[in-house]
Write an enzyme that holds these catalytic residues in place. Structure first.
Site, PDB file in Angstrom:
ATOM      1  N   PHE A  68       0.775  -1.033  -0.289  1.00  0.00           N
ATOM      2  CA  PHE A  68      -0.112  -0.103  -0.069  1.00  0.00           C
ATOM      3  C   PHE A  68       0.924   1.113  -0.044  1.00  0.00           C
ATOM      4  O   PHE A  68       1.681   1.393   0.993  1.00  0.00           O
ATOM      5  CB  PHE A  68      -0.903  -0.094   1.181  1.00  0.00           C
ATOM      6  CG  PHE A  68      -1.730   1.154   1.553  1.00  0.00           C
ATOM      7  CD1 PHE A  68      -2.996   1.196   0.825  1.00  0.00           C
ATOM      8  CD2 PHE A  68      -1.410   2.239   2.534  1.00  0.00           C
ATOM      9  CE1 PHE A  68      -3.982   2.172   0.985  1.00  0.00           C
ATOM     10  CE2 PHE A  68      -2.382   3.321   2.554  1.00  0.00           C
ATOM     11  CZ  PHE A  68      -3.612   3.207   1.988  1.00  0.00           C
ATOM     12  N   SER A  89       0.011  11.825   7.952  1.00  0.00           N
ATOM     13  CA  SER A  89      -1.455  11.966   8.568  1.00  0.00           C
ATOM     14  C   SER A  89      -2.378  12.881   7.468  1.00  0.00           C
ATOM     15  O   SER A  89      -3.427  12.576   7.379  1.00  0.00           O
ATOM     16  CB  SER A  89      -1.337  12.390   9.858  1.00  0.00           C
ATOM     17  OG  SER A  89      -1.061  11.786  10.795  1.00  0.00           O
ATOM     18  N   TRP A  93       8.343   4.534   3.856  1.00  0.00           N
ATOM     19  CA  TRP A  93       8.081   3.670   4.904  1.00  0.00           C
ATOM     20  C   TRP A  93       6.878   2.641   4.238  1.00  0.00           C
ATOM     21  O   TRP A  93       5.832   2.551   5.027  1.00  0.00           O
ATOM     22  CB  TRP A  93       7.460   4.254   6.136  1.00  0.00           C
ATOM     23  CG  TRP A  93       8.319   5.406   6.778  1.00  0.00           C
ATOM     24  CD1 TRP A  93       9.579   5.022   6.704  1.00  0.00           C
ATOM     25  CD2 TRP A  93       8.031   6.690   7.003  1.00  0.00           C
ATOM     26  NE1 TRP A  93      10.392   6.260   7.456  1.00  0.00           N
ATOM     27  CE2 TRP A  93       9.513   7.264   7.533  1.00  0.00           C
ATOM     28  CE3 TRP A  93       6.848   7.551   7.441  1.00  0.00           C
ATOM     29  CZ2 TRP A  93       9.505   8.392   8.303  1.00  0.00           C
ATOM     30  CZ3 TRP A  93       7.147   8.620   8.033  1.00  0.00           C
ATOM     31  CH2 TRP A  93       8.201   9.208   8.205  1.00  0.00           C
ATOM     32  N   GLU A 152      -1.371   3.163  10.241  1.00  0.00           N
ATOM     33  CA  GLU A 152      -2.780   3.463   9.770  1.00  0.00           C
ATOM     34  C   GLU A 152      -3.219   4.861  10.610  1.00  0.00           C
ATOM     35  O   GLU A 152      -4.211   5.139  10.549  1.00  0.00           O
ATOM     36  CB  GLU A 152      -3.719   2.449  10.192  1.00  0.00           C
ATOM     37  CG  GLU A 152      -3.477   1.047  10.014  1.00  0.00           C
ATOM     38  CD  GLU A 152      -2.862   0.508   8.640  1.00  0.00           C
ATOM     39  OE1 GLU A 152      -2.411   1.521   7.975  1.00  0.00           O
ATOM     40  OE2 GLU A 152      -3.519  -0.506   8.201  1.00  0.00           O
ATOM     41  N   ASP A 204      -2.790  10.322  17.897  1.00  0.00           N
ATOM     42  CA  ASP A 204      -3.419  11.837  17.864  1.00  0.00           C
ATOM     43  C   ASP A 204      -4.385  11.907  16.546  1.00  0.00           C
ATOM     44  O   ASP A 204      -5.671  12.241  16.891  1.00  0.00           O
ATOM     45  CB  ASP A 204      -2.494  12.826  17.587  1.00  0.00           C
ATOM     46  CG  ASP A 204      -1.511  12.860  18.579  1.00  0.00           C
ATOM     47  OD1 ASP A 204      -1.859  12.636  20.059  1.00  0.00           O
ATOM     48  OD2 ASP A 204      -0.392  13.518  18.711  1.00  0.00           O
TER      49      ASP A 204
END
Length: 491
Positions: free
Chosen positions: A196, A205, A229, A392, A396
């Site tokens: 992915f 984020s 990553w 995922e 926060d």
């Protein structure tokens, strides 16, 4: 921050909005009336979406829905339960006798014998339909098997999860019949591995800020950019890639950039990857940067429609979170088992240490601290666990996701209420109902929420406390929405 505001409001036991705040409906000649509690009624339910029976969603509206809580739900029929039982023992035996978590960690890769064994068991296509080469498991069955993996080796869990929980999950959720038939059989068998590709150097984020581009050229898109990553990045042959594309608005004709998802094959050419990342934990899980240099992607490999990539990504990640929770449930069981085993076998001052009150109270924490300094396996688990605060979405972001999802229904209620407020006499019953509810609040009277018919009599006091807390929580959510309105998203 949103949760903190709610908690502060609850702690004060007084509404955030006080008498000096503007009265939202004062111009309707109904002095002293505030926007009502966020409870849907038959009038709105019949015109809006089907009401949620989720316990979590409803508490944001100051309601209690026990349909999915009491009694403990049975989600599998007898045939599904039997099929799961037949899978559990072989999988457990495999991780006890074949997989070697410590060796995987030392090698910084999953051993070949483990990978081959997992493929033979069908572990790479747990939720792929049977007619496409998978096991066709339901979510509950999938969670139970993933729990076993998390019990023994989180790095293997990430290898499997990055492949099917997010890697090719988009094809399962949004793929056309042609895309499913073309890719899923080989992915389910483990012949090809998936990854992915969303995160970039300046985009984590904030997924909408990605820089990777896909420019339409004839019957293809030319893909350029890099992702970092990426779990399975160095071993995958199939990638779900998110890139910016230029989309023309059907109504205005103006062009703007929107995210689109693509199914990309390594063999298209122009796809490469960097060296495996050196990590603190989950070392056996391959993590690498992936680069796309003028990759020619057929238009037929657009996943979920042009410009719909953000929706595709969010749905995939939601599914990935489900798998991670299941894996960590297994990890918790394993860690607790090791701690208890130590406490019941260690003798000090003439007694087993589990007999001491201090140990009984602190057993999990103290056992962990001790095991950290030995090679019992807990040290590796602690290193492996660190990444789950980021996977995922950071913790926060996930807290915000929970809060904003919870108040979404409340926001929808406000919109529908505004329609009624334009013509109060179209449904005076609704206004009167809310006036009485507001009056009850000011007088300290309960709204009638109760768990008395759902819980054992011995738990009556606790049930009353839960009902009172849920009612106050719903009131606090309402007050926050009234105070911040649209700005609540950035509060």
């Amino acid at each position: 921050m949103l949760f903190r505001l709610v908690l502060r409001s609850c702690a004060r036991r007084t509404p955030i909005i006080h008498s000096r705040a503007p009265n939202p409906i004062a111009n309707r000649s109904l002095p002293g009336v505030f926007i009502p509690t966020l409870q849907f009624n038959a009038h709105f339910a019949s015109k809006g979406k089907k009401e949620s029976v989720s316990f979590g969603v409803n508490i944001f509206q100051g309601r209690i829905s026990t349909e999915q809580v009491f009694p403990y739900p049975s989600v599998l029929n007898s045939e599904q339960s039997q099929f799961l039982k037949e899978l559990v023992d072989p999988v457990s035996k495999f991780f006890q006798e074949v997989n070697n978590a410590a060796e995987n960690d030392r090698l910084e890769k999953v051993e070949d014998k483990t990978m081959e064994g997992l493929k033979e068991m069908g572990a790479f296509g747990l939720q792929v339909p049977v007619d496409l080469g998978g096991l066709g498991l339901k979510n509950s069955q999938y969670a139970r098997l993933v729990e076993i993996v998390g019990h023994h080796d989180l790095a293997v869990g990430i290898t499997l999860g990055a492949h099917q929980s997010i890697g090719f999950k988009g094809i399962l959720l949004f793929g056309t019949d042609e895309q499913k038939k073309k890719y899923l059989p080989d992915l389910a068998s483990g012949k090809t591995i998936a990854a992915f590709c969303l995160t970039e150097t300046a985009s984590g984020s904030d997924a909408a800020s990605i820089k990777t581009t896909a420019v339409e050229k004839g019957e293809n898109y030319i893909l350029n950019g890099g992702k970092l990553w990426i779990s399975n990045g160095g071993t995958a042959e199939i990638f779900t890639v998110f890139a910016k594309t230029t989309v023309k608005d059907k109504h205005t004709g103006k062009e703007k950039d929107k995210i689109t998802a693509f199914i990309v094959e390594r063999k298209f050419g122009g796809v490469s990857h960097g060296p495996p990342e050196k990590k603190m934990g989950i070392k056996a899980s391959n993590t690498a940067e992936v680069y796309f240099d003028n990759v020619k992607v057929p238009a037929e490999n657009v996943l979920g429609g042009v410009g719909n990539g953000f929706k595709v990504a969010m749905n995939i990640l939601n599914n990935g979170r489900f798998g991670m929770a299941a894996a960590l449930s297994g990890t918790m069981i394993a860690a607790i088992s090791k701690a208890v085993d130590h406490a019941t076998n260690r003798t000090q001052f003439g007694s087993k240490i589990h007999t001491y009150g201090l140990i009984q109270e602190k057993i999990a924490t103290m056992a962990m601290l001790q095991y950290v300094t030995e090679e019992t396996g807990i040290e590796r688990v602690m290193r492996d666990l660190r990444i789950f605060r980021i996977f995922e979405g950071t913790n926060d972001i996930l807290r915000l996701f929970i809060a904003l999802t919870g108040i979404q229904k409340s926001g929808e209620y406000f919109k529908r209420l505004q329609t009624v407020m334009k013509n109060p006499f179209s449904n005076p019953g609704i206004l009167m109902e809310q006036i009485f509810k507001r009056a009850n609040r000011k007088l300290g009277m309960s709204s009638g929420l109760s768990l008395k018919n759902e819980t054992h009599p011995d738990l009556a006091a606790s049930g009353d406390l839960v009902a009172k807390t849920v009612e106050h929580f719903g009131t606090s959510i309402e007050d926050l929405l009234l105070k911040y309105r649209k700005e609540i998203i950035s509060t």
